[in-house]
Design an enzyme around this catalytic site. Structure first.
Site, PDB file in Angstrom:
ATOM      1  N   GLY A  35     -16.016  -6.545 -11.928  1.00 31.35           N
ATOM      2  CA  GLY A  35     -15.781  -5.118 -11.757  1.00 31.35           C
ATOM      3  C   GLY A  35     -16.802  -4.404 -10.888  1.00 31.35           C
ATOM      4  O   GLY A  35     -17.097  -3.227 -11.115  1.00 31.35           O
ATOM      5  N   ARG A  57       5.894 -13.465 -16.996  1.00 37.39           N
ATOM      6  CA  ARG A  57       5.259 -12.406 -16.195  1.00 37.39           C
ATOM      7  C   ARG A  57       5.946 -11.071 -16.416  1.00 37.39           C
ATOM      8  O   ARG A  57       5.299 -10.021 -16.470  1.00 37.39           O
ATOM      9  CB  ARG A  57       5.350 -12.757 -14.701  1.00 37.39           C
ATOM     10  CG  ARG A  57       4.318 -13.741 -14.235  1.00 37.39           C
ATOM     11  CD  ARG A  57       4.360 -13.852 -12.712  1.00 37.39           C
ATOM     12  NE  ARG A  57       3.583 -15.001 -12.292  1.00 37.39           N
ATOM     13  CZ  ARG A  57       2.265 -15.019 -12.207  1.00 37.39           C
ATOM     14  NH1 ARG A  57       1.573 -13.946 -12.514  1.00 37.39           N
ATOM     15  NH2 ARG A  57       1.633 -16.114 -11.822  1.00 37.39           N
ATOM     16  N   MET A 106      -6.640 -10.444 -11.025  1.00 37.01           N
ATOM     17  CA  MET A 106      -6.228 -11.756 -10.518  1.00 37.01           C
ATOM     18  C   MET A 106      -4.891 -12.210 -11.094  1.00 37.01           C
ATOM     19  O   MET A 106      -4.772 -13.285 -11.674  1.00 37.01           O
ATOM     20  CB  MET A 106      -7.327 -12.793 -10.829  1.00 37.01           C
ATOM     21  CG  MET A 106      -8.677 -12.438 -10.246  1.00 37.01           C
ATOM     22  SD  MET A 106      -8.658 -12.229  -8.455  1.00 37.01           S
ATOM     23  CE  MET A 106      -8.459 -13.924  -7.945  1.00 37.01           C
ATOM     24  N   ARG A 107      -3.904 -11.342 -10.934  1.00 38.58           N
ATOM     25  CA  ARG A 107      -2.553 -11.720 -11.326  1.00 38.58           C
ATOM     26  C   ARG A 107      -1.584 -11.301 -10.234  1.00 38.58           C
ATOM     27  O   ARG A 107      -1.752 -10.250  -9.613  1.00 38.58           O
ATOM     28  CB  ARG A 107      -2.146 -11.033 -12.637  1.00 38.58           C
ATOM     29  CG  ARG A 107      -2.709 -11.676 -13.880  1.00 38.58           C
ATOM     30  CD  ARG A 107      -2.182 -11.011 -15.130  1.00 38.58           C
ATOM     31  NE  ARG A 107      -0.731 -11.145 -15.288  1.00 38.58           N
ATOM     32  CZ  ARG A 107      -0.117 -12.229 -15.746  1.00 38.58           C
ATOM     33  NH1 ARG A 107      -0.823 -13.302 -16.089  1.00 38.58           N
ATOM     34  NH2 ARG A 107       1.194 -12.259 -15.869  1.00 38.58           N
ATOM     35  N   LEU A 136       1.701  -9.691  -9.401  1.00 33.75           N
ATOM     36  CA  LEU A 136       2.536  -8.724 -10.115  1.00 33.75           C
ATOM     37  C   LEU A 136       4.006  -8.909  -9.732  1.00 33.75           C
ATOM     38  O   LEU A 136       4.324  -9.238  -8.601  1.00 33.75           O
ATOM     39  CB  LEU A 136       2.078  -7.307  -9.774  1.00 33.75           C
ATOM     40  CG  LEU A 136       0.646  -6.980 -10.240  1.00 33.75           C
ATOM     41  CD1 LEU A 136       0.113  -5.751  -9.512  1.00 33.75           C
ATOM     42  CD2 LEU A 136       0.609  -6.771 -11.741  1.00 33.75           C
ATOM     43  N   ASN A 191      -4.884  -1.987  -3.394  1.00 31.70           N
ATOM     44  CA  ASN A 191      -5.594  -3.250  -3.662  1.00 31.70           C
ATOM     45  C   ASN A 191      -6.634  -3.460  -2.566  1.00 31.70           C
ATOM     46  O   ASN A 191      -6.486  -2.959  -1.450  1.00 31.70           O
ATOM     47  CB  ASN A 191      -4.600  -4.424  -3.668  1.00 31.70           C
ATOM     48  CG  ASN A 191      -5.273  -5.744  -4.011  1.00 31.70           C
ATOM     49  OD1 ASN A 191      -6.068  -5.824  -4.940  1.00 31.70           O
ATOM     50  ND2 ASN A 191      -4.969  -6.784  -3.253  1.00 31.70           N
ATOM     51  N   HIS A 220      -8.514  -6.689  -0.638  1.00 34.86           N
ATOM     52  CA  HIS A 220      -8.375  -8.134  -0.470  1.00 34.86           C
ATOM     53  C   HIS A 220      -9.478  -8.644   0.452  1.00 34.86           C
ATOM     54  O   HIS A 220      -9.716  -8.051   1.514  1.00 34.86           O
ATOM     55  CB  HIS A 220      -6.998  -8.464   0.116  1.00 34.86           C
ATOM     56  CG  HIS A 220      -6.753  -9.932   0.261  1.00 34.86           C
ATOM     57  ND1 HIS A 220      -6.509 -10.749  -0.827  1.00 34.86           N
ATOM     58  CD2 HIS A 220      -6.746 -10.742   1.352  1.00 34.86           C
ATOM     59  CE1 HIS A 220      -6.358 -12.000  -0.390  1.00 34.86           C
ATOM     60  NE2 HIS A 220      -6.501 -12.013   0.921  1.00 34.86           N
ATOM     61  N   SER A 223      -9.873  -5.948   3.422  1.00 36.91           N
ATOM     62  CA  SER A 223      -8.813  -4.990   3.745  1.00 36.91           C
ATOM     63  C   SER A 223      -8.416  -4.231   2.482  1.00 36.91           C
ATOM     64  O   SER A 223      -8.220  -4.840   1.430  1.00 36.91           O
ATOM     65  CB  SER A 223      -7.564  -5.709   4.272  1.00 36.91           C
ATOM     66  OG  SER A 223      -7.868  -6.582   5.337  1.00 36.91           O
ATOM     67  N   THR A 231       2.718  -3.824  -2.142  1.00 38.77           N
ATOM     68  CA  THR A 231       4.173  -3.969  -2.054  1.00 38.77           C
ATOM     69  C   THR A 231       4.543  -5.306  -2.689  1.00 38.77           C
ATOM     70  O   THR A 231       3.652  -6.102  -3.014  1.00 38.77           O
ATOM     71  CB  THR A 231       4.644  -3.923  -0.586  1.00 38.77           C
ATOM     72  OG1 THR A 231       4.058  -5.028   0.115  1.00 38.77           O
ATOM     73  CG2 THR A 231       4.266  -2.608   0.091  1.00 38.77           C
ATOM     74  N   LEU A 242       3.050 -10.517  -1.538  1.00 33.81           N
ATOM     75  CA  LEU A 242       1.654 -10.755  -1.925  1.00 33.81           C
ATOM     76  C   LEU A 242       0.708 -10.439  -0.772  1.00 33.81           C
ATOM     77  O   LEU A 242       0.828 -11.011   0.316  1.00 33.81           O
ATOM     78  CB  LEU A 242       1.473 -12.222  -2.360  1.00 33.81           C
ATOM     79  CG  LEU A 242       0.039 -12.633  -2.714  1.00 33.81           C
ATOM     80  CD1 LEU A 242      -0.442 -11.902  -3.955  1.00 33.81           C
ATOM     81  CD2 LEU A 242      -0.066 -14.136  -2.916  1.00 33.81           C
ATOM     82  N   ASP A 243      -0.233  -9.521  -1.027  1.00 31.84           N
ATOM     83  CA  ASP A 243      -1.234  -9.132  -0.022  1.00 31.84           C
ATOM     84  C   ASP A 243      -0.571  -8.725   1.292  1.00 31.84           C
ATOM     85  O   ASP A 243      -1.144  -8.907   2.371  1.00 31.84           O
ATOM     86  CB  ASP A 243      -2.252 -10.268   0.216  1.00 31.84           C
ATOM     87  CG  ASP A 243      -3.009 -10.638  -1.046  1.00 31.84           C
ATOM     88  OD1 ASP A 243      -3.282  -9.743  -1.860  1.00 31.84           O
ATOM     89  OD2 ASP A 243      -3.322 -11.833  -1.229  1.00 31.84           O
ATOM     90  N   GLN A 303     -18.478  -8.400  -0.009  1.00 31.30           N
ATOM     91  CA  GLN A 303     -18.435  -7.522  -1.191  1.00 31.30           C
ATOM     92  C   GLN A 303     -19.245  -6.244  -0.973  1.00 31.30           C
ATOM     93  O   GLN A 303     -18.855  -5.171  -1.463  1.00 31.30           O
ATOM     94  CB  GLN A 303     -18.941  -8.279  -2.419  1.00 31.30           C
ATOM     95  CG  GLN A 303     -17.900  -9.266  -2.948  1.00 31.30           C
ATOM     96  CD  GLN A 303     -18.488 -10.305  -3.886  1.00 31.30           C
ATOM     97  OE1 GLN A 303     -19.686 -10.285  -4.187  1.00 31.30           O
ATOM     98  NE2 GLN A 303     -17.654 -11.216  -4.350  1.00 31.30           N
TER      99      GLN A 303
END
Length: 218
Positions: A18, A71, A96-97, A99, A113, A115, A142, A147, A150-151, A177
């Site tokens: 976090g 899921r 880390m899932r 969606l 998000n 990435h 980024s 949407t 994925l990414d 980071q």
């Protein structure tokens, strides 16, 4: 006089340490973002992001994905928990899932998000190692709208770092980071000031459609 905006409410989803969550908490505390984090939700009981939330007086919720058969069932519970807080924005901060499309579509245009790659390069996992293996000269992160792909949502902002020869993956990850902790709060600030929107699957800032790689600082 500066234009006043109604304070936005944010739910943050985490799975781990976090550090981006902490950067957002700090920026809100410094009144640089006009928002309130109304809940932090994690799918891992050991996620230190939950501790960060508790330390900041933010409701910290753990929903164990192992308690759900699919899921879809997990995401329904997650959405029900989010909706209790009626947030303006959902922020994925190391969640880390993958969606489900139904979940993503429920919050389309108000879920962000971050990435760790220069999208569309290196969707998915192990991005730093993949950049090193490809002998890339630059790498980065980024921030994008989420949407169902994925990414793959429209990019709002990217930040680049050089990849040095004989680059150590941990050191590269650390430098990326550092950039993330600066850029994510900035994008959230834009959203909370009603400057940033997603329209027709494009990121729009100050009524200007952003390029595929997002807002250019240079």
């Amino acid at each position: 006089m500066t234009e006043q905006h109604v304070q936005k409410s944010i739910v943050v989803l985490v799975s781990g340490n976090g550090s981006n969550l902490q950067a957002i908490i700090d920026e809100i505390a410094e009144k640089r973002i006009n928002a309130k984090i109304v809940a932090v939700i994690a799918n891992q009981e050991t996620a230190y992001g939950l501790t960060r939330a508790e330390n900041a007086g933010i409701p910290a919720i753990y929903i164990d994905h192992k308690n759900f058969a699919s899921r879809e069932e997990y995401d329904k519970q997650l959405a029900d928990s989010i909706d209790e807080f009626n947030p303006n924005l959902i922020v994925l901060a190391g969640f880390m899932r993958i969606l489900t499309p139904a979940f993503v579509e429920r919050y389309q245009g108000r879920m962000l998000n971050i990435h760790p790659s220069l999208l569309p390069k290196y969707k998915g996992l192990h991005t730093h190692q993949r950049a090193i293996d490809a002998n890339d000269k630059e790498h980065g992160a980024s921030v994008h709208f989420v949407t169902p792909e994925l990414d793959g949502g429209p990019v709002v902002l990217q930040s680049k770092v050089p990849v040095f020869e004989q680059q150590d993956v941990q050191e590269l990850a650390q430098r990326v980071q550092q950039q993330e902790r600066q850029m994510y709060p900035l994008v959230i600030k834009w959203f909370c000031e009603d400057r940033l929107k997603m329209i027709n699957n494009r990121a729009v800032l100050d009524n200007q459609i952003l390029a595929d790689e997002g807002y250019a600082i240079e």
